[in-house]
Write an enzyme that holds these catalytic residues in place. Structure first.
Site, PDB file in Angstrom:
ATOM      1  N   ASP A  32      42.686  64.751 -17.401  1.00 43.12           N
ATOM      2  CA  ASP A  32      43.985  64.129 -17.638  1.00 43.12           C
ATOM      3  C   ASP A  32      44.164  63.934 -19.142  1.00 43.12           C
ATOM      4  O   ASP A  32      43.237  63.537 -19.848  1.00 43.12           O
ATOM      5  CB  ASP A  32      44.068  62.785 -16.902  1.00 43.12           C
ATOM      6  CG  ASP A  32      45.488  62.258 -16.813  1.00 43.12           C
ATOM      7  OD1 ASP A  32      46.014  62.178 -15.689  1.00 43.12           O
ATOM      8  OD2 ASP A  32      46.081  61.918 -17.860  1.00 43.12           O
ATOM      9  N   ILE A  33      45.382  64.188 -19.606  1.00 42.68           N
ATOM     10  CA  ILE A  33      45.674  64.087 -21.041  1.00 42.68           C
ATOM     11  C   ILE A  33      45.637  62.633 -21.532  1.00 42.68           C
ATOM     12  O   ILE A  33      45.468  62.381 -22.719  1.00 42.68           O
ATOM     13  CB  ILE A  33      47.043  64.749 -21.342  1.00 42.68           C
ATOM     14  CG1 ILE A  33      47.152  65.221 -22.772  1.00 42.68           C
ATOM     15  CG2 ILE A  33      48.206  63.844 -20.956  1.00 42.68           C
ATOM     16  CD1 ILE A  33      48.335  66.152 -23.016  1.00 42.68           C
ATOM     17  N   ASN A  89      49.573  59.282  -6.284  1.00 39.85           N
ATOM     18  CA  ASN A  89      50.815  58.530  -6.379  1.00 39.85           C
ATOM     19  C   ASN A  89      51.938  59.305  -5.702  1.00 39.85           C
ATOM     20  O   ASN A  89      51.994  60.526  -5.812  1.00 39.85           O
ATOM     21  CB  ASN A  89      51.157  58.293  -7.855  1.00 39.85           C
ATOM     22  CG  ASN A  89      50.104  57.465  -8.564  1.00 39.85           C
ATOM     23  OD1 ASN A  89      49.550  56.531  -7.982  1.00 39.85           O
ATOM     24  ND2 ASN A  89      49.801  57.807  -9.812  1.00 39.85           N
ATOM     25  N   VAL A  98      54.632  63.563 -12.048  1.00 39.30           N
ATOM     26  CA  VAL A  98      54.609  65.027 -11.976  1.00 39.30           C
ATOM     27  C   VAL A  98      54.688  65.408 -10.498  1.00 39.30           C
ATOM     28  O   VAL A  98      53.810  65.025  -9.703  1.00 39.30           O
ATOM     29  CB  VAL A  98      53.336  65.611 -12.631  1.00 39.30           C
ATOM     30  CG1 VAL A  98      53.350  67.139 -12.511  1.00 39.30           C
ATOM     31  CG2 VAL A  98      53.228  65.195 -14.095  1.00 39.30           C
ATOM     32  N   HIS A 102      48.692  65.850  -6.931  1.00 33.81           N
ATOM     33  CA  HIS A 102      47.426  65.839  -7.666  1.00 33.81           C
ATOM     34  C   HIS A 102      46.654  64.616  -7.231  1.00 33.81           C
ATOM     35  O   HIS A 102      47.227  63.552  -6.997  1.00 33.81           O
ATOM     36  CB  HIS A 102      47.655  65.825  -9.182  1.00 33.81           C
ATOM     37  CG  HIS A 102      48.712  64.879  -9.632  1.00 33.81           C
ATOM     38  ND1 HIS A 102      50.061  65.153  -9.489  1.00 33.81           N
ATOM     39  CD2 HIS A 102      48.623  63.650 -10.192  1.00 33.81           C
ATOM     40  CE1 HIS A 102      50.754  64.133  -9.956  1.00 33.81           C
ATOM     41  NE2 HIS A 102      49.915  63.202 -10.383  1.00 33.81           N
ATOM     42  N   HIS A 104      44.039  62.024  -8.591  1.00 32.75           N
ATOM     43  CA  HIS A 104      43.350  61.502  -9.771  1.00 32.75           C
ATOM     44  C   HIS A 104      41.914  61.186  -9.345  1.00 32.75           C
ATOM     45  O   HIS A 104      41.693  60.405  -8.408  1.00 32.75           O
ATOM     46  CB  HIS A 104      43.989  60.196 -10.252  1.00 32.75           C
ATOM     47  CG  HIS A 104      45.401  60.325 -10.752  1.00 32.75           C
ATOM     48  ND1 HIS A 104      45.715  60.368 -12.088  1.00 32.75           N
ATOM     49  CD2 HIS A 104      46.584  60.381 -10.092  1.00 32.75           C
ATOM     50  CE1 HIS A 104      47.033  60.443 -12.230  1.00 32.75           C
ATOM     51  NE2 HIS A 104      47.587  60.452 -11.041  1.00 32.75           N
TER      52      HIS A 104
HETATM   53  P1  5GP Z   1      51.221  60.803 -11.843  1.00 29.14           P
HETATM   54  O1  5GP Z   1      51.787  59.672 -12.639  1.00 29.14           O
HETATM   55  O2  5GP Z   1      52.284  61.808 -11.445  1.00 29.14           O
HETATM   56  O3  5GP Z   1      50.388  60.373 -10.684  1.00 29.14           O
HETATM   57  O4  5GP Z   1      50.196  61.522 -12.809  1.00 29.14           O
HETATM   58  C1  5GP Z   1      50.513  62.534 -13.697  1.00 29.14           C
HETATM   59  C2  5GP Z   1      49.352  62.642 -14.642  1.00 29.14           C
HETATM   60  O5  5GP Z   1      49.493  63.851 -15.393  1.00 29.14           O
HETATM   61  C3  5GP Z   1      49.291  61.503 -15.672  1.00 29.14           C
HETATM   62  O6  5GP Z   1      48.055  60.790 -15.517  1.00 29.14           O
HETATM   63  C4  5GP Z   1      49.401  62.199 -17.017  1.00 29.14           C
HETATM   64  O7  5GP Z   1      48.581  61.635 -18.002  1.00 29.14           O
HETATM   65  C5  5GP Z   1      48.994  63.632 -16.683  1.00 29.14           C
HETATM   66  N1  5GP Z   1      49.618  64.635 -17.540  1.00 29.14           N
HETATM   67  C6  5GP Z   1      50.935  64.710 -17.866  1.00 29.14           C
HETATM   68  N2  5GP Z   1      51.144  65.773 -18.650  1.00 29.14           N
HETATM   69  C7  5GP Z   1      49.935  66.379 -18.831  1.00 29.14           C
HETATM   70  C8  5GP Z   1      49.529  67.549 -19.547  1.00 29.14           C
HETATM   71  O8  5GP Z   1      50.307  68.246 -20.191  1.00 29.14           O
HETATM   72  N3  5GP Z   1      48.205  67.860 -19.486  1.00 29.14           N
HETATM   73  C9  5GP Z   1      47.310  67.113 -18.777  1.00 29.14           C
HETATM   74  N4  5GP Z   1      46.045  67.522 -18.796  1.00 29.14           N
HETATM   75  N5  5GP Z   1      47.671  66.018 -18.083  1.00 29.14           N
HETATM   76  C10 5GP Z   1      48.970  65.660 -18.105  1.00 29.14           C
END
Ligand code: 5GP
Length: 116
Positions: A32-33, A89, A98, A102, A104
Protein backbone atom coordinates in the site's frame (compact mmCIF):
# COMPACT_ATOMS: atom_id res chain seq x y z
CA UNK A 1 -21.06 -2.03 -11.56
CA UNK A 2 -19.44 0.89 -13.38
CA UNK A 3 -17.61 -0.05 -16.57
CA UNK A 4 -14.78 2.31 -15.76
CA UNK A 5 -11.61 0.76 -14.47
CA UNK A 6 -9.47 1.96 -11.59
CA UNK A 7 -5.79 2.58 -11.03
CA UNK A 8 -5.50 -1.04 -9.91
CA UNK A 9 -6.02 -2.10 -13.56
CA UNK A 10 -2.87 -0.14 -14.38
CA UNK A 11 -1.01 -1.85 -11.55
CA UNK A 12 -2.14 -5.24 -12.93
CA UNK A 13 -1.02 -4.17 -16.45
CA UNK A 14 2.28 -2.88 -14.98
CA UNK A 15 1.68 0.55 -16.54
CA UNK A 16 1.60 2.04 -13.04
CA UNK A 17 4.54 1.05 -10.84
CA UNK A 18 3.87 -0.80 -7.60
CA UNK A 19 5.99 -2.74 -5.18
CA UNK A 20 4.67 -6.20 -6.01
CA UNK A 21 5.23 -8.90 -3.39
CA UNK A 22 2.97 -11.66 -4.72
CA UNK A 23 1.65 -12.64 -8.15
CA UNK A 24 -0.07 -15.61 -9.72
CA UNK A 25 -2.55 -16.03 -12.60
CA UNK A 26 -5.46 -14.76 -10.48
CA UNK A 27 -4.09 -12.50 -7.78
CA UNK A 28 -1.66 -9.63 -7.31
CA UNK A 29 -0.28 -8.46 -3.95
CA UNK A 30 1.52 -5.12 -3.62
CA UNK A 31 2.54 -2.66 -0.89
CA UNK A 32 0.00 0.00 0.00
CA UNK A 33 1.27 3.47 -0.90
CA UNK A 34 0.13 4.78 2.51
CA UNK A 35 0.95 1.96 4.94
CA UNK A 36 -1.01 1.70 8.19
CA UNK A 37 1.20 -1.01 9.70
CA UNK A 38 4.81 -2.20 9.29
CA UNK A 39 3.44 -4.64 6.69
CA UNK A 40 0.49 -3.35 4.63
CA UNK A 41 -0.20 -5.28 1.44
CA UNK A 42 -3.19 -5.00 -0.88
CA UNK A 43 -4.29 -8.29 -2.42
CA UNK A 44 -6.45 -7.83 -5.51
CA UNK A 45 -8.07 -10.14 -8.07
CA UNK A 46 -6.84 -9.80 -11.65
CA UNK A 47 -10.39 -9.11 -12.77
CA UNK A 48 -12.43 -6.11 -11.78
CA UNK A 49 -14.96 -6.76 -9.03
CA UNK A 50 -16.00 -3.29 -7.87
CA UNK A 51 -17.19 -3.96 -4.31
CA UNK A 52 -17.82 -6.83 -1.93
CA UNK A 53 -21.47 -6.63 -3.07
CA UNK A 54 -20.35 -7.71 -6.55
CA UNK A 55 -18.86 -11.03 -5.47
CA UNK A 56 -20.95 -13.84 -6.95
CA UNK A 57 -20.84 -17.52 -7.87
CA UNK A 58 -19.03 -16.70 -11.14
CA UNK A 59 -16.14 -14.72 -9.69
CA UNK A 60 -15.80 -16.16 -6.19
CA UNK A 61 -12.96 -18.40 -7.31
CA UNK A 62 -10.83 -15.24 -7.49
CA UNK A 63 -11.79 -14.39 -3.92
CA UNK A 64 -10.81 -17.86 -2.71
CA UNK A 65 -7.50 -17.50 -4.51
CA UNK A 66 -6.92 -14.14 -2.76
CA UNK A 67 -7.23 -15.90 0.61
CA UNK A 68 -4.89 -18.71 -0.44
CA UNK A 69 -2.37 -16.12 -1.62
CA UNK A 70 -2.59 -14.34 1.74
CA UNK A 71 -1.95 -17.58 3.61
CA UNK A 72 1.06 -18.31 1.44
CA UNK A 73 2.45 -14.79 1.85
CA UNK A 74 1.88 -14.68 5.63
CA UNK A 75 3.83 -17.91 5.97
CA UNK A 76 6.56 -16.70 3.63
CA UNK A 77 7.22 -13.55 5.69
CA UNK A 78 6.86 -15.43 9.01
CA UNK A 79 3.76 -13.57 10.24
CA UNK A 80 1.33 -16.50 10.15
CA UNK A 81 1.88 -17.42 13.79
CA UNK A 82 2.05 -13.81 15.06
CA UNK A 83 -1.14 -13.05 13.21
CA UNK A 84 -2.44 -10.22 11.10
CA UNK A 85 -5.58 -8.33 10.21
CA UNK A 86 -7.54 -8.55 6.96
CA UNK A 87 -9.81 -5.66 5.99
CA UNK A 88 -12.12 -5.17 3.03
CA UNK A 89 -13.89 -1.81 2.94
CA UNK A 90 -17.22 -1.57 1.12
CA UNK A 91 -18.78 1.60 -0.28
CA UNK A 92 -19.28 4.88 1.58
CA UNK A 93 -19.66 3.79 5.19
CA UNK A 94 -16.85 1.28 4.81
CA UNK A 95 -14.62 4.12 3.49
CA UNK A 96 -13.87 2.31 0.23
CA UNK A 97 -11.91 4.61 -2.10
CA UNK A 98 -10.79 2.28 -4.91
CA UNK A 99 -13.62 0.38 -6.57
CA UNK A 100 -11.75 -2.81 -7.40
CA UNK A 101 -11.98 -5.12 -4.41
CA UNK A 102 -8.86 -5.50 -2.33
CA UNK A 103 -8.03 -7.15 0.94
CA UNK A 104 -5.79 -5.06 3.17
CA UNK A 105 -3.23 -7.38 4.82
CA UNK A 106 -1.93 -5.63 7.94
CA UNK A 107 0.84 -7.17 10.01
CA UNK A 108 3.96 -6.47 12.03
CA UNK A 109 2.27 -4.94 15.08
CA UNK A 110 -0.59 -5.71 17.47
CA UNK A 111 -3.87 -4.30 16.16
CA UNK A 112 -6.43 -2.53 18.33
CA UNK A 113 -10.07 -3.48 18.50
CA UNK A 114 -12.68 -2.17 17.83
CA UNK A 115 -11.46 -0.27 14.75
CA UNK A 116 -12.56 3.34 14.40
P1 5GP B 1 -9.72 1.52 0.35
O1 5GP B 1 -9.83 2.82 1.08
O2 5GP B 1 -10.45 1.56 -0.98
O3 5GP B 1 -10.10 0.34 1.17
O4 5GP B 1 -8.18 1.33 0.06
C1 5GP B 1 -7.51 1.81 -1.04
C2 5GP B 1 -6.04 1.72 -0.71
O5 5GP B 1 -5.30 1.92 -1.92
C3 5GP B 1 -5.57 2.80 0.27
O6 5GP B 1 -5.04 2.16 1.45
C4 5GP B 1 -4.52 3.58 -0.49
O7 5GP B 1 -3.42 3.96 0.30
C5 5GP B 1 -4.12 2.60 -1.60
N1 5GP B 1 -3.67 3.25 -2.82
C6 5GP B 1 -4.29 4.27 -3.47
N2 5GP B 1 -3.61 4.59 -4.57
C7 5GP B 1 -2.52 3.76 -4.62
C8 5GP B 1 -1.45 3.62 -5.56
O8 5GP B 1 -1.33 4.32 -6.56
N3 5GP B 1 -0.54 2.65 -5.28
C9 5GP B 1 -0.64 1.85 -4.18
N4 5GP B 1 0.32 0.94 -4.01
N5 5GP B 1 -1.64 1.96 -3.29
C10 5GP B 1 -2.58 2.90 -3.52
Amino acid sequence: MSKEGTLFDQIIDKTLPADIVYEDDYVLGFKDINPQAPVHILFIPKIRIATHNDIDAENMDYVSKMHLAINQYAKEIGEDENGYRLVMNCNKNGQQTVFHIHIHFLAGRAMSWPPG
